[in-house]
Design a protein around this motif. Structure first.
Motif, PDB file in Angstrom:
ATOM      1  N   ALA A 203       0.862  -1.181   0.000  1.00 64.61           N
ATOM      2  CA  ALA A 203       0.000   0.000   0.000  1.00 64.61           C
ATOM      3  C   ALA A 203       0.894   1.224   0.000  1.00 64.61           C
ATOM      4  N   SER A 204       0.407   2.305  -0.587  1.00 60.76           N
ATOM      5  CA  SER A 204       1.191   3.537  -0.672  1.00 60.76           C
ATOM      6  C   SER A 204       0.689   4.555   0.346  1.00 60.76           C
ATOM      7  N   GLU A 205       1.353   5.695   0.397  1.00 63.63           N
ATOM      8  CA  GLU A 205       0.966   6.741   1.334  1.00 63.63           C
ATOM      9  C   GLU A 205      -0.398   7.329   1.013  1.00 63.63           C
ATOM     10  N   ARG A 206      -0.867   7.196  -0.230  1.00 61.32           N
ATOM     11  CA  ARG A 206      -2.213   7.675  -0.553  1.00 61.32           C
ATOM     12  C   ARG A 206      -3.286   6.833   0.118  1.00 61.32           C
ATOM     13  N   THR A 208      -5.325   4.528  -1.019  1.00 59.29           N
ATOM     14  CA  THR A 208      -6.570   4.204  -1.717  1.00 59.29           C
ATOM     15  C   THR A 208      -6.516   2.853  -2.421  1.00 59.29           C
ATOM     16  N   VAL A 209      -5.330   2.424  -2.844  1.00 58.25           N
ATOM     17  CA  VAL A 209      -5.200   1.188  -3.612  1.00 58.25           C
ATOM     18  C   VAL A 209      -4.251   0.240  -2.888  1.00 58.25           C
ATOM     19  N   ILE A 210      -4.661  -1.024  -2.784  1.00 58.74           N
ATOM     20  CA  ILE A 210      -3.844  -2.088  -2.201  1.00 58.74           C
ATOM     21  C   ILE A 210      -3.604  -3.134  -3.280  1.00 58.74           C
ATOM     22  N   ARG A 211      -2.361  -3.511  -3.454  1.00 55.53           N
ATOM     23  CA  ARG A 211      -2.003  -4.465  -4.511  1.00 55.53           C
ATOM     24  C   ARG A 211      -1.337  -5.701  -3.915  1.00 55.53           C
ATOM     25  N   VAL A 212      -1.508  -6.837  -4.594  1.00 50.40           N
ATOM     26  CA  VAL A 212      -0.896  -8.098  -4.194  1.00 50.40           C
ATOM     27  C   VAL A 212      -0.101  -8.629  -5.385  1.00 50.40           C
ATOM     28  N   PHE A 224      -6.989  -3.897  -5.150  1.00 46.82           N
ATOM     29  CA  PHE A 224      -8.197  -3.550  -4.406  1.00 46.82           C
ATOM     30  C   PHE A 224      -8.221  -2.053  -4.139  1.00 46.82           C
ATOM     31  N   ARG A 225      -9.417  -1.501  -4.192  1.00 47.18           N
ATOM     32  CA  ARG A 225      -9.595  -0.097  -3.851  1.00 47.18           C
ATOM     33  C   ARG A 225     -10.223  -0.007  -2.474  1.00 47.18           C
ATOM     34  N   ARG A 226      -9.473   0.586  -1.545  1.00 47.13           N
ATOM     35  CA  ARG A 226      -9.970   0.732  -0.183  1.00 47.13           C
ATOM     36  C   ARG A 226     -11.114   1.733  -0.111  1.00 47.13           C
ATOM     37  N   GLY A 227     -11.026   2.801  -0.892  1.00 43.15           N
ATOM     38  CA  GLY A 227     -12.075   3.805  -0.899  1.00 43.15           C
ATOM     39  C   GLY A 227     -11.787   4.846  -1.954  1.00 43.15           C
ATOM     40  N   TYR A 293     -12.657   1.596 -25.344  1.00 42.71           N
ATOM     41  CA  TYR A 293     -13.152   2.922 -25.692  1.00 42.71           C
ATOM     42  C   TYR A 293     -13.030   3.923 -24.534  1.00 42.71           C
ATOM     43  N   LEU A 294     -12.601   3.463 -23.343  1.00 45.90           N
ATOM     44  CA  LEU A 294     -12.496   4.337 -22.181  1.00 45.90           C
ATOM     45  C   LEU A 294     -11.036   4.615 -21.853  1.00 45.90           C
ATOM     46  N   PRO A 295     -10.731   5.767 -21.268  1.00 49.23           N
ATOM     47  CA  PRO A 295      -9.365   6.052 -20.834  1.00 49.23           C
ATOM     48  C   PRO A 295      -8.911   5.044 -19.784  1.00 49.23           C
ATOM     49  N   PRO A 296      -7.617   4.743 -19.724  1.00 51.55           N
ATOM     50  CA  PRO A 296      -7.122   3.734 -18.777  1.00 51.55           C
ATOM     51  C   PRO A 296      -7.447   4.057 -17.327  1.00 51.55           C
ATOM     52  N   GLN A 297      -7.413   5.351 -16.929  1.00 51.36           N
ATOM     53  CA  GLN A 297      -7.674   5.669 -15.533  1.00 51.36           C
ATOM     54  C   GLN A 297      -9.100   5.318 -15.119  1.00 51.36           C
ATOM     55  N   PHE A 298     -10.056   5.386 -16.049  1.00 52.01           N
ATOM     56  CA  PHE A 298     -11.427   5.014 -15.712  1.00 52.01           C
ATOM     57  C   PHE A 298     -11.569   3.495 -15.584  1.00 52.01           C
ATOM     58  N   THR A 299     -10.983   2.768 -16.504  1.00 57.88           N
ATOM     59  CA  THR A 299     -11.098   1.313 -16.442  1.00 57.88           C
ATOM     60  C   THR A 299     -10.375   0.757 -15.234  1.00 57.88           C
ATOM     61  N   ASP A 300      -9.253   1.380 -14.821  1.00 56.90           N
ATOM     62  CA  ASP A 300      -8.536   0.904 -13.635  1.00 56.90           C
ATOM     63  C   ASP A 300      -9.416   1.004 -12.391  1.00 56.90           C
ATOM     64  N   VAL A 301     -10.113   2.131 -12.253  1.00 57.25           N
ATOM     65  CA  VAL A 301     -10.955   2.317 -11.074  1.00 57.25           C
ATOM     66  C   VAL A 301     -12.122   1.348 -11.067  1.00 57.25           C
ATOM     67  N   LEU A 302     -12.756   1.146 -12.218  1.00 54.42           N
ATOM     68  CA  LEU A 302     -13.954   0.317 -12.276  1.00 54.42           C
ATOM     69  C   LEU A 302     -13.654  -1.173 -12.206  1.00 54.42           C
ATOM     70  N   THR A 303     -12.441  -1.585 -12.570  1.00 55.27           N
ATOM     71  CA  THR A 303     -12.104  -3.010 -12.532  1.00 55.27           C
ATOM     72  C   THR A 303     -11.402  -3.412 -11.245  1.00 55.27           C
ATOM     73  N   GLN A 304     -11.105  -2.479 -10.350  1.00 61.73           N
ATOM     74  CA  GLN A 304     -10.475  -2.827  -9.084  1.00 61.73           C
ATOM     75  C   GLN A 304     -11.474  -3.501  -8.157  1.00 61.73           C
ATOM     76  N   GLY A 305     -10.965  -4.473  -7.372  1.00 65.69           N
ATOM     77  CA  GLY A 305     -11.827  -5.170  -6.428  1.00 65.69           C
ATOM     78  C   GLY A 305     -12.194  -4.297  -5.248  1.00 65.69           C
ATOM     79  N   ARG A 306     -13.294  -4.643  -4.592  1.00 67.47           N
ATOM     80  CA  ARG A 306     -13.755  -3.920  -3.425  1.00 67.47           C
ATOM     81  C   ARG A 306     -13.628  -4.820  -2.199  1.00 67.47           C
ATOM     82  N   ALA A 307     -13.797  -4.228  -1.029  1.00 65.81           N
ATOM     83  CA  ALA A 307     -13.685  -4.983   0.215  1.00 65.81           C
ATOM     84  C   ALA A 307     -14.779  -6.048   0.291  1.00 65.81           C
ATOM     85  N   PHE A 308     -14.388  -7.254   0.676  1.00 66.60           N
ATOM     86  CA  PHE A 308     -15.337  -8.340   0.858  1.00 66.60           C
ATOM     87  C   PHE A 308     -16.118  -8.156   2.157  1.00 66.60           C
TER      88      PHE A 308
END
Length: 445
Positions: A203-206, A208-212, A224-227, A293-308
């Motif tokens: 996780a980074s100092e921001r 918002t995103v957690i990666r494995v 995963f997107r924390r929020g 057809y969408l910019p990469p930043q939009f697809t990254d946000v929408l395809t990230q997993g959410r908290a179970f």
């Protein structure tokens, strides 16, 4: 408590206590102004104090090696000194001094890692000798590093840059660099290994995103997107023992749990035509159909997993650590805070969702049931006139060997096991003893 000098470290919590789970999340360690304490997590969702040092030394770091008697301690009065103890005997096995303040201590059954701001020291756990020193690391004032619990994959992860979220992976057995992972655009805030040592969460100092990532392949397995509302400071990442869940705490009152699915197959074609359950599912299907057809930043946000699943603490904590454990065949989320509170939440493995609060415990308010010997003051050693600092190499090896041995089972004892019950004297020998004489004990008192 603080280390002084303005250091902001992973384990120091100004005005609170240091709390940390051991490597397999079966016990909890705490450092306070009176010394260090060890607690066991019981099957009935309880927290039982099993040891209190009562040394009177303000303890800023303490780590226990699994369920063994080996404990590593750093005090506020001597922040450059590492003390290795056998807590059951109350003995100090050895101590080491370093050129700078100790910011983190990590243990597994093969290595002990001491993290300073610009160096890492790798010790052999069997004799505590320094095997290697990683010098001139990027400035790491948080003392951020992670050691894999697995001996077969004994890897150390630490920041490779102070400007971006780059992770350096070092093999602590073969003493060579393994790989570099570009995890985030901003500096790192948290690192955690899975029990098998094949996955690394970042996780980074921001916040918002957690990666494995898979190591050493450097493949991004999950994101995963924390929020999305605000950036937070991630305090802790923790895998479950089974590797199927990842918990994340922050400076807010919410603890998130993410589920990691092993090799989940892609949805069948007929499911694509099924009506979506909600607007988020509809967006996900829209993205999967028109991702080009969408910019990469939009697809990254929408395809990230959410908290179970998520748990809400009764009040925000200055620092919190979490563990996903199994109790009576049910999952539990256990959260310990620097305020001295431990919260046990239920975790529904099928549905997830909001985790109900089951029990609350308060640490460091129990009266001592047994008077413990202070660290470094062993009765037999005092009779020999030898201080802990003057142990011979053979005595130190014996102390380390006994400390590394695991604790006896908490269940029933085996009457045939000499480790549990030493052999008794023969009846004839006992009968021949004069009346009023007490035969010497065969056990180690």
């Amino acid at each position: 408590m603080s280390l002084g000098g303005g250091h902001s470290t992973e384990g120091s919590n100004a005005g609170g206590i240091f709390v940390q789970f051991n490597q397999d999340c079966t016990s909890l360690v705490a450092g306070s102004s009176s010394g260090y304490h060890l607690f066991a997590l019981t099957p009935d969702d309880g927290v039982e104090e099993i040891y209190a040092s009562r040394s009177g030394l303000d303890t800023c770091f303490v780590d226990r090696l699994f369920s063994s008697s080996l404990v590593a301690v750093v005090t506020v009065s001597a922040p450059r000194k590492l003390i290795v103890c056998h807590y059951k005997k109350g003995t100090e096995i050895c101590n080491y001094s370093y050129s700078n303040t100790i910011l983190a201590v990590k243990l597994n059954r093969s290595r002990l890692i001491v993290c300073l701001e610009e160096s890492l020291h790798i010790h052999n756990i069997r004799d505590m000798k320094i095997l290697h020193t990683i010098r001139d690391t990027p400035p790491n004032p948080r003392g951020l590093c992670a050691l894999s619990p697995c001996v077969e994959r004994c890897l150390v992860a630490y920041p490779g840059s102070s400007a971006v979220g780059e992770v350096q992976i070092f093999d602590a057995v073969h003493l060579n660099a393994k790989c570099v992972i570009g995890a985030h655009d901003s500096p790192l805030a948290a690192l955690a290994w899975s029990m098998c040592g094949k996955r690394l969460a970042t996780a980074s100092e921001r916040g918002t995103v957690i990666r494995v990532f898979a190591v050493p392949e450097r493949t991004r397995l999950y994101e995963f997107r924390r929020g999305v509302k605000r950036c937070v400071s991630i305090a802790c990442l923790a895998f479950s023992a089974c590797g199927a869940y990842l918990a994340a705490t922050s400076n807010t009152e919410t603890v998130h749990v993410f589920r990691l699915r092993e090799g989940a197959p892609p949805p069948p074609a007929e499911d694509a035509a099924a009506p979506p359950d909600g607007w988020m599912d509809w967006l996900s299907q829209a993205v999967s159909r028109g991702v080009t057809y969408l910019p990469p930043q939009f697809t990254d946000v929408l395809t990230q997993g959410r908290a179970f699943a998520a748990a809400r603490l009764p009040r925000p904590a200055r620092h919190a650590v979490a563990a996903v454990t199994s109790s009576a065949r049910a999952l539990r989320l256990v959260v310990a805070t620097a305020d001295g509170d431990v919260y046990v939440f239920g975790l529904d493995a099928a549905e997830g969702g909001e985790c109900p609060l089951l029990r609350t415990h308060r640490l460091l308010e129990r009266s001592p049931s047994v008077t413990e010997a202070p660290a470094g003051c062993r009765y037999a050693g005092a009779l020999r006139g030898r201080l802990p600092d003057h142990m011979t190499e053979s005595e130190r090896a014996l102390e380390l060997g006994s400390a590394l041995a695991g604790s006896p089972p908490r269940g029933s004892f085996d009457l045939r096991d000499h480790k549990h019950f030493p052999p008794m004297r023969a009846p004839a020998t006992q009968a021949s003893a004069p009346a009023g004489d007490v035969p010497p004990s065969t056990g180690d008192n």
